[in-house]
Every structure is written in C-alpha cells, then in structure tokens.
Write a protein that holds these residues in place. Structure first.
Motif, short mmCIF file in Angstrom:
data_model
loop_
_atom_site.label_atom_id
_atom_site.label_comp_id
_atom_site.label_asym_id
_atom_site.label_seq_id
_atom_site.Cartn_x
_atom_site.Cartn_y
_atom_site.Cartn_z
N ALA A 126 -12.20 6.44 21.36
CA ALA A 126 -10.85 6.95 20.80
C ALA A 126 -11.43 7.52 19.08
CB ALA A 126 -10.02 5.82 20.10
N SER A 127 -12.77 7.64 19.05
CA SER A 127 -13.20 8.25 17.61
C SER A 127 -13.34 9.63 17.30
CB SER A 127 -14.82 7.72 17.47
OG SER A 127 -15.51 8.52 18.34
N GLY A 128 -13.18 10.37 18.40
CA GLY A 128 -13.32 11.56 18.12
C GLY A 128 -14.62 12.31 17.79
N ILE A 129 -15.64 11.38 17.87
CA ILE A 129 -17.20 11.73 17.75
C ILE A 129 -17.71 11.81 19.04
CG2 ILE A 129 -19.03 10.77 16.63
CD1 ILE A 129 -17.41 9.76 14.27
N ILE A 130 -18.97 12.56 19.15
CA ILE A 130 -19.50 12.78 20.17
C ILE A 130 -19.94 11.54 20.85
CG2 ILE A 130 -21.83 13.75 21.36
CD1 ILE A 130 -21.58 15.94 19.22
N SER A 131 -19.49 11.30 22.35
CA SER A 131 -19.67 10.00 22.79
C SER A 131 -20.66 10.19 23.93
CB SER A 131 -18.46 9.64 23.38
OG SER A 131 -17.89 10.53 24.07
N ASN A 132 -21.22 11.32 24.10
CA ASN A 132 -22.10 11.22 25.29
C ASN A 132 -23.79 10.94 25.18
OD1 ASN A 132 -22.70 13.61 23.90
ND2 ASN A 132 -23.40 14.75 25.31
N ARG A 133 -23.90 10.85 23.83
CA ARG A 133 -25.11 10.05 23.56
C ARG A 133 -24.98 9.42 22.14
NH1 ARG A 133 -28.55 13.00 21.02
NH2 ARG A 133 -30.55 11.99 21.72
N PHE A 134 -25.13 7.96 22.44
CA PHE A 134 -25.02 7.19 21.31
C PHE A 134 -25.97 5.92 21.41
CE2 PHE A 134 -22.17 5.82 24.66
CZ PHE A 134 -22.29 4.47 24.69
N ILE A 187 -17.22 9.44 9.46
CA ILE A 187 -17.04 7.92 9.93
C ILE A 187 -15.83 7.76 10.55
CG2 ILE A 187 -17.00 5.66 9.13
CD1 ILE A 187 -19.19 6.35 6.88
N VAL A 188 -15.66 6.87 11.32
CA VAL A 188 -14.45 6.32 12.02
C VAL A 188 -14.55 4.65 11.74
CG1 VAL A 188 -13.01 5.76 14.07
CG2 VAL A 188 -13.93 8.12 13.75
N ILE A 189 -13.43 4.31 11.22
CA ILE A 189 -13.21 2.92 10.94
C ILE A 189 -12.28 2.41 11.93
CG2 ILE A 189 -12.60 1.13 9.69
CD1 ILE A 189 -15.30 2.07 9.01
N ALA A 190 -12.38 1.64 13.06
CA ALA A 190 -11.85 1.16 14.15
C ALA A 190 -11.65 -0.42 13.98
CB ALA A 190 -11.88 1.43 15.61
N ARG A 191 -10.33 -0.67 13.62
CA ARG A 191 -10.07 -2.11 13.14
C ARG A 191 -8.97 -2.51 13.88
NH1 ARG A 191 -6.13 -4.75 9.62
NH2 ARG A 191 -4.77 -2.71 9.66
N GLU A 192 -9.51 -4.15 14.42
CA GLU A 192 -8.32 -4.95 15.30
C GLU A 192 -7.96 -4.14 16.40
OE1 GLU A 192 -6.85 -8.45 13.72
OE2 GLU A 192 -8.96 -7.75 13.76
N ILE A 193 -9.21 -3.65 17.14
CA ILE A 193 -8.81 -2.86 18.48
C ILE A 193 -8.03 -3.83 19.49
CG2 ILE A 193 -9.96 -1.85 20.53
CD1 ILE A 193 -9.97 -0.02 17.94
N ILE A 223 -14.19 -5.19 12.50
CA ILE A 223 -14.17 -3.87 12.31
C ILE A 223 -15.43 -3.33 13.14
CG2 ILE A 223 -14.93 -1.96 10.46
CD1 ILE A 223 -13.72 -4.33 8.58
N VAL A 224 -15.21 -1.88 13.70
CA VAL A 224 -15.95 -1.18 14.61
C VAL A 224 -16.53 0.11 13.43
CG1 VAL A 224 -16.97 -0.20 16.40
CG2 VAL A 224 -15.55 -2.13 16.66
#
Length: 286
Positions: A126-134, A187-193, A223-224
């Motif tokens: 759900a980050s909207g940041i490139i996810s094919n390489r992490f 940066i994406v802050i994902a909280r309490e997923i 937090i992630v």
C-alpha cells in the motif's frame, strides 16, 4: 501418506491486528497439532479462546530459544506435530524460531510453512513505492550511533528499504534518515496495519518529520517505515535554473555550502546535485 503420521513443524502466521485475517488452514493446524510453541502464551491464548481452540502451549521466546529448540526437536523426533506461532504475523521474521527451523533441517524433520499476514509486506503493498525490489532491515538499532551507521551504509541502496520502528524512537529515526540519507527521500509511515487506527502516509523525509511532530497520535502503535531506494544520477534532474542558482552562490561560498543552499532552495537531492556539479567540473565546464 497422511501428513500427521510423522513429526512435522508447522510455521503458522497469525493476524497482525484484525483476527478475521487468520486463514482456515491456520485454524485447522492450531486445532490438530500436538503442541503450539508460542512466543507469548498469554497473547496466543487470546487468539485461541476467540476461535474456541484448546491445545497445549509451551513458551519459546528469545530468552529460552536455544534450550526450548532442543526440547522441541526431541518431541518432533518422536512424531509430535508442532505449530510455531509468534505474537503476530509470520513467525521467525524478526521473532524467535529460526534456530528451531535450522535444527529441523539438520535432523531432516519436515518444516511446512503456511502463508499469512506480515506487516512489512502488507505495508509495502500500500506504499506506492517500488515493490518489485526491496530489502527488509528489521528494527532499526535503538542506539543512535549504530542506527546512524546502518542508515549511512544504506544511503545508496537502490532497492526499497523496509524497517520496523517503535513509537518511542520514530522521530529520532526520521531525523537520522534525513541526516544520513536524504531529506528529500520519499518515506511511507504505515501505522497499526489492519487495526482500528490504521494509517498510511507518504511524504518526503523532511515533510514527514514535520507531519509527525504536529500530532503525537500519528506515531502511536506499531510502525513500518518504507523508504524509497536511491535513484542514480540523471542529468535531466538538474534544471538550468537550479544550476544557475548554484553558479551564483559558488562565487561567494564553498562548494559544499553552495550545493546545500541550492538543494534547499529548489528542493532537490543534495547528493544528486553534488554529483552533477563534480561531473561538470571533471568535464571542465565549470
């Protein structure tokens, strides 16, 4: 052959927040195995009681992992079926259990992993940041110097980077990301997923820090951090207007100061501008 005829270790993911996220297969395993090895018995009991499951639990956490792994191996050798669970999410990912799995492979004991919740992957999707390489770096070090050293070592990592962080250190960690990596890195802050107060927010590092500071409830809970990877220098990233600003400042200031001020005026990555300027110098353009 019936899968319950020999000793097997099942890796059983549990919900990271919303109990409805557990799979039918996970519930079946928690009911059928002989033993559930839990990171926290009280926490796991809440889950079992919710689904009316009664089973034998034993504690295996970071403090007793070595001793308990040997104990569980003996039970597995005798044909017991054991489910390994953590407090939440997929076991072993930043949780105890890795040693037990390693021993299972050594003694040719079958290990069956079940798919399920993982905060890092859920947040990444759900980050909207490139996810094919992490790459996943787990929790950032709690002490400042090791944390800064790690972040500095990752400053040119081109893959998306995933961290876990606590509410107590999140502001310090974002400040260190700004200093050691780049204030303009997304940066994406994902909280309490998956929980009631779930929130996902994306911004450049410097703006993220400001956003967090305006409301302490924006960094409460688990937090992630999803950090965009380093982008290699592209000439088109530096506009003529930006470069002219740098040239004007360079007449009166040092190279480093001119780059810093120009990057702040035009809100661009100071490292990219610096590399661009150095390349220009090497080409004897300036």
């Amino acid at each position: 052959m019936n899968e319950f005829s020999i000793g097997i270790l099942y890796i059983v993911p549990t919900p990271i927040g919303n109990l409805r996220d557990i799979t039918h297969r996970a519930l079946e395993m928690l009911k059928k195995v002989d033993i559930i090895a839990a990171e926290n018995i009280r926490h796991t009991n809440i889950l079992l009681q919710h689904f009316n499951i009664k089973n034998h639990l034993i504690l295996m956490n970071k403090d007793n992992e070595k001793k308990q792994s040997d104990n569980l191996i003996q039970k597995l050798k005798k044909g017991k079926k054991i489910a390994l669970v953590s407090n939440a999410g997929t076991p072993i990912i930043n949780d105890p259990g890795g040693l037990l799995v390693k021993k299972c492979h050594f003694f040719n004991i079958k290990v069956i992993p079940l798919p399920g919740p993982c905060a890092a992957i859920t947040a990444l999707s759900a980050s909207g940041i490139i996810s094919n390489r992490f790459c996943y770096e787990g929790f950032l070090p709690s002490k400042k110097k090791p944390r800064c050293d790690l972040l500095y070592s990752l400053r040119k990592e081109t893959r998306t980077i995933i961290f876990y962080e606590s509410k107590h250190r999140i502001l310090e960690s974002i400040e260190d990301i700004i200093k050691q990596i780049d204030q303009n890195r997304h940066i994406v802050i994902a909280r309490e997923i998956t929980k009631k107060w779930e929130s996902i927010y994306r911004a450049k590092a410097n703006l993220m820090l400001q956003w967090l500071k305006t409301d302490k409830y924006r960094y409460k809970g688990e937090i992630v951090i999803i950090l965009d990877g380093f982008k290699k220098l592209k000439t088109q990233d530096i506009s003529e207007k930006t470069f002219n600003t740098f040239l004007m400042l360079r007449k009166f200031l040092s190279l480093k100061t001119s780059v810093l001020i120009t990057s702040q005026i035009h809100e661009i990555n100071k490292n990219i501008l610096y590399q661009y300027v150095i390349k220009k110098e090497s080409d004897k353009i300036i």
